[in-house]
Design a protein around this motif. Sequence first.
Motif, PDB file in Angstrom:
ATOM      1  N   ALA A   2       8.938  -0.933   3.139  1.00 48.27           N
ATOM      2  CA  ALA A   2       7.571  -1.081   2.378  1.00 48.27           C
ATOM      3  C   ALA A   2       6.621  -0.126   3.073  1.00 48.27           C
ATOM      4  CB  ALA A   2       7.044  -2.379   3.003  1.00 48.27           C
ATOM      5  N   SER A   3       6.991   1.008   3.941  1.00 50.82           N
ATOM      6  CA  SER A   3       6.376   1.837   4.790  1.00 50.82           C
ATOM      7  C   SER A   3       6.378   3.297   3.948  1.00 50.82           C
ATOM      8  CB  SER A   3       6.649   2.199   6.160  1.00 50.82           C
ATOM      9  OG  SER A   3       8.030   2.361   6.046  1.00 50.82           O
ATOM     10  N   ALA A   4       7.354   3.409   2.946  1.00 53.77           N
ATOM     11  CA  ALA A   4       7.516   4.466   2.238  1.00 53.77           C
ATOM     12  C   ALA A   4       6.429   4.773   1.184  1.00 53.77           C
ATOM     13  CB  ALA A   4       8.935   4.321   1.375  1.00 53.77           C
ATOM     14  N   ARG A   5       5.993   5.898   1.472  1.00 54.44           N
ATOM     15  CA  ARG A   5       4.667   6.498   0.586  1.00 54.44           C
ATOM     16  C   ARG A   5       5.214   7.300  -0.391  1.00 54.44           C
ATOM     17  NH1 ARG A   5       0.496  10.483   1.266  1.00 54.44           N
ATOM     18  NH2 ARG A   5       1.596  11.409   2.758  1.00 54.44           N
ATOM     19  N   PHE A   6       6.512   7.663  -0.533  1.00 54.41           N
ATOM     20  CA  PHE A   6       7.046   8.588  -1.602  1.00 54.41           C
ATOM     21  C   PHE A   6       8.368   8.763  -1.315  1.00 54.41           C
ATOM     22  CE2 PHE A   6       5.349  11.847   1.357  1.00 54.41           C
ATOM     23  CZ  PHE A   6       6.564  12.453   1.749  1.00 54.41           C
TER      24      PHE A   6
END
Length: 473
Positions: free
Chosen positions: A249-253
């Motif tokens: 869930a922390s992934a931004r791209f």
Amino acid sequence: MPFLILTRSGFDDLAASIDAGAVGFHINPGVASDDELARLRSAGARVHVLAALVDPTDTGAVEGALRTAARDGEPVWLERGSAPAPPAAPAIERAPATPAAAEEHQALHHRLARTAGVVARAALRTLTDPGGRQPMIVPYIGFGNPGKLWVKGRVLDESIFREQHGDDSRWRNFVALYQRLESDEVAGARVRAHFQGQAYDTVSDRGGYFSFEIAPQQALPGGSHTVELELPDTRGPARASADVIVAPASARFGIISDIDDTVLWTNVTNKLNMALMLARSNAHTRKPFKGVAAFYRALKRGASGNEDNPVFYVSSSPWHLFGPLVEFLRVQGIPLGPLLLRELGMRQVFKLTSHGNHKLEKIELILSYYPDMQFVLIGDSGEQDPEIYAEVVRRHPKQVKVIYIRNVNPDPARIDALDKLIEEVSATGTQLILAPDSVFAASHAAADGLINVDRLASVRSDKKEDDSVLPGV
């Protein structure tokens, strides 16, 4: 590395596609003219004309010529080109241009290819154990989201490949490469996957490949998950574990990168030179492009340093090279992620065939699993990466954040074509950045908020360290 050339077509193919100064040629009498031999020698090649004419259909004669051509235990590459054309000199009789003659020449080509395989297998048997082989599962790294997983692998009738080391000889590297390329696939094998207490069955295709799309019973958290695989119909049975990456869930791209001439220099536009590079080296001795490792680590960490952005590698290299490529990423400290490679047979591995459809299909597959995620696309200007990525932007304009293209082709016509693509992509609100090196790309990424500015120093340091190891690259 020496080449044994027995036909005119073999001479034309090899002489036109490799660096003559780097190899030796052992050539059948009459195949090449005196002027052609002189030009090869002036380019620095070691040229030897065989003492007697060798019939390419005579396995014994070819094996004898291979032994004569061997130097210091190096492997000898035997031509496996198209049907032999008429020779340049009258020492070999010119075949009549009739359908029957063409058919006979095609048959000769197949016999020559079989001869090469027989000789190579005989050499391989001297270094490997030919007995007791059982079907095995080769799992690849899968990926997915909280509600769906993609798992792929292959069933082979082959022993586990020997681990390679930095001090391996060229011959050992050649054998390891040949072993992977000539692995025997098992078609029609029933494969069973186990995950969260559920079992899923499928059957391997003609190439031995299989894949699963698994819908978990419970939503999955981000991170690495394990899918157990087995061949229930074999003795044992054979088992393996596939790692599957779910973006947190922390992934931004996400990051989608080419490998050939983007991460690793392979000279992929010249398949024969690429084969020579792979045969002469391994994961411990090949080097990445300068600064790539630190740049990709910075992208994975993101601006906050703990985003854990997923990295995917899409390449036209065959699945046969999955193991060496994963080992290369691990040894060089480049973030590991799913590799989506190409399904090819042995005879197709080094053909100059279009790879655009393959890459586009695999990128589409990745995007379908992450419809709400934006991606950074990284490639090079040597082949079709800019055109493929521009097509991705046309189809999915909201999912492409930025495109970085390593400039490896200084041809003015190619630069003009890239300028047009830059304008086209810019009109959609996405940037296509033509970068000379990783430091330039990292500087743009920092300014665009993709990586932490503090990571620029490590990219510069990584590039400087690579400069000291690979001067002039």
